[in-house]
Every structure is written in C-alpha cells, then in structure tokens.
Design an enzyme around this catalytic site. Structure first.
Site, PDB file in Angstrom:
ATOM      1  N   ASP A  65      -2.734  24.066   4.924  1.00  0.00           N
ATOM      2  CA  ASP A  65      -2.226  25.419   5.179  1.00  0.00           C
ATOM      3  C   ASP A  65      -2.137  26.174   3.862  1.00  0.00           C
ATOM      4  OD1 ASP A  65       1.399  25.306   5.368  1.00  0.00           O
ATOM      5  OD2 ASP A  65       0.060  24.051   4.208  1.00  0.00           O
ATOM      6  N   TYR A  67      -1.094  28.231   0.447  1.00  0.00           N
ATOM      7  CA  TYR A  67       0.000  28.142  -0.523  1.00  0.00           C
ATOM      8  C   TYR A  67       1.143  29.040  -0.051  1.00  0.00           C
ATOM      9  CZ  TYR A  67      -3.576  26.224  -3.704  1.00  0.00           C
ATOM     10  OH  TYR A  67      -4.565  25.459  -4.289  1.00  0.00           O
ATOM     11  N   PHE A  78      -7.480  26.132  -1.077  1.00  0.00           N
ATOM     12  CA  PHE A  78      -7.369  25.687  -2.476  1.00  0.00           C
ATOM     13  C   PHE A  78      -7.392  26.825  -3.497  1.00  0.00           C
ATOM     14  CE2 PHE A  78      -9.112  21.904  -0.289  1.00  0.00           C
ATOM     15  CZ  PHE A  78      -8.133  20.993  -0.615  1.00  0.00           C
ATOM     16  N   HIS A 188      -7.358  13.022  -1.030  1.00  0.00           N
ATOM     17  CA  HIS A 188      -6.995  14.411  -1.331  1.00  0.00           C
ATOM     18  C   HIS A 188      -6.803  14.574  -2.840  1.00  0.00           C
ATOM     19  CE1 HIS A 188      -4.719  18.202  -1.188  1.00  0.00           C
ATOM     20  NE2 HIS A 188      -5.271  18.368  -0.001  1.00  0.00           N
TER      21      HIS A 188
END
Length: 223
Positions: A65, A67, A78, A188
C-alpha cells in the site's frame, strides 16, 4: 463517479469498474478523502495507470500500500515525490541496483517516474491509505480491483516480466496463468527481509537480459 483513470485502462477494466464492489470501494474512497487525510493526493491515485497504457506495460513491480507519510506517495509503488528522502525499502532497491549494474543513485531523488515512462508498471495492491496508518485501506475492495488488473495483464498476449518481492506479492502468482510471462521472485527489499535474498538477486540485469531476448530495448534504470 469521476475517476482520474486513463481511458485506455477504463476500456480494459470496464467490466470491473461497473461491478458493485468497485462502486462501494469508490464511495469509501470519496468519503475518506472528505473526512480524513489520505495519500496519495486524489488526482494521483491512478498515476501508474495514467503513465503507462495497458499495451505498453513491459515490467510489473508489485508493492503493497502507499507510503503513509506526508508528501511521499504519488501513485507509484516504492516511488516517492521529488525531494523526498527515499524510504528504507527504496534505499535497498538502489543499493541492489548499484551492486547489480553499477548505477549509483544519490541524494534525495526517489522519484521512479522515468522507470514507468519506459513501461515499468509500479502497482500497489492497495491504492490509498490514511495518513500515519499503514494498511488502513486494505479490505475495502482495492485488492479485488488490483487482482483483476494483474489477471488482465496476465491474459495479455505480449509477454510481461512480473517482479514479486515478498510473500504478499508472491501470493499473486496464481493470477498469472500464461506461462510465456516471466516471474521473478525474491524476498522483499525492506530492512526486515532484504538480507534473506533480496540483496544479490540482480533483478535489474535479469529484467534487461529478458527484454533483450524478446528483442526489446532494455530499461534505463537511471533516474
């Protein structure tokens, strides 16, 4: 129901956009923006879609989701806005990029728009979030919508490279049915998991080698 969504994508997703769950989701989104501080800005919810048409997607990098800090999110997984210090996961992506392709990205630039303009679709599974509350808009229908997006991309005849970092992203592999697509998996890039195999996974050179094998131009990962 006004959607700032590219007409090309609206056509591709017409069936999805007409379903009752999406209408309920959009009502939730509208109300949230009226009553809370929500990121990204409403006009930027669909930035990833508006920057790369459906038939121009070459690579998908799946995030979770947005920031949830002020002035960070702008609709690309990202990525952060100009002048915003890259958060830890993005810094780790840049560190791997330096190790992989000797591209050194310095300073406060974490805006990945130049990647998207080359066909890198930076998709979050949830597209909005309440300020300061990670995952606060999960479970309201975004996942159903983005699952449909992944599925439609997976049905496309032209092959795509799907980059699935972490278990949540890798759970979406089931949506990609056609075996001519390429799926890259690794832990990740967050500080919690990056040392378990994200570092050293060489995603950027792997992506470019595959694109060149398909007769396509490589991605210029400079920003």
């Amino acid at each position: 129901m006004e959607l700032n969504l590219d007409k090309n994508w609206q056509t591709v997703l017409a069936e999805e956009l007409s379903q009752s769950y999406f209408k309920d989701l959009w009502q939730f989104v509208e109300t949230s923006y009226e009553t809370q501080t929500v990121y990204p800005p409403k006009t930027e919810i669909f930035s990833a879609f508006n920057l790369v048409p459906f038939d121009k997607v070459r690579v998908v990098i799946l995030g979770q989701d947005p920031y949830h800090g002020e002035n960070q999110a702008h609709g690309l997984s990202f990525s952060v806005k100009d002048g915003v210090t890259p958060p830890p996961s993005l810094r780790n992506m840049f560190k791997e990029l330096e190790d992989d392709l000797s591209i050194l990205l310095m300073g406060d630039n974490g805006n990945l728009t130049t990647w998207v303009e080359q066909g890198v679709f930076l998709l979050n599974t949830v597209l909005t979030v309440e300020a300061g509350k990670a995952n606060s808009h999960s479970g309201h229908g975004w996942e159903t919508f983005t699952d449909a997006v992944i599925k439609r991309l997976g049905e496309r005849e032209e092959p795509i490279i799907f980059v699935l970092w972490g278990k949540q992203a890798q759970a979406k592999e089931r949506l990609i049915q056609n075996n001519y697509h390429v799926i890259l998996k690794a832990p990740h890039p967050s500080p919690l998991s990056s040392y378990r195999g994200f570092f050293g996974s060489k995603p950027y050179s792997t992506i470019n080698a595959q694109l060149e094998q398909w007769g396509q131009s490589p991605i210029n990962w400079e920003i």
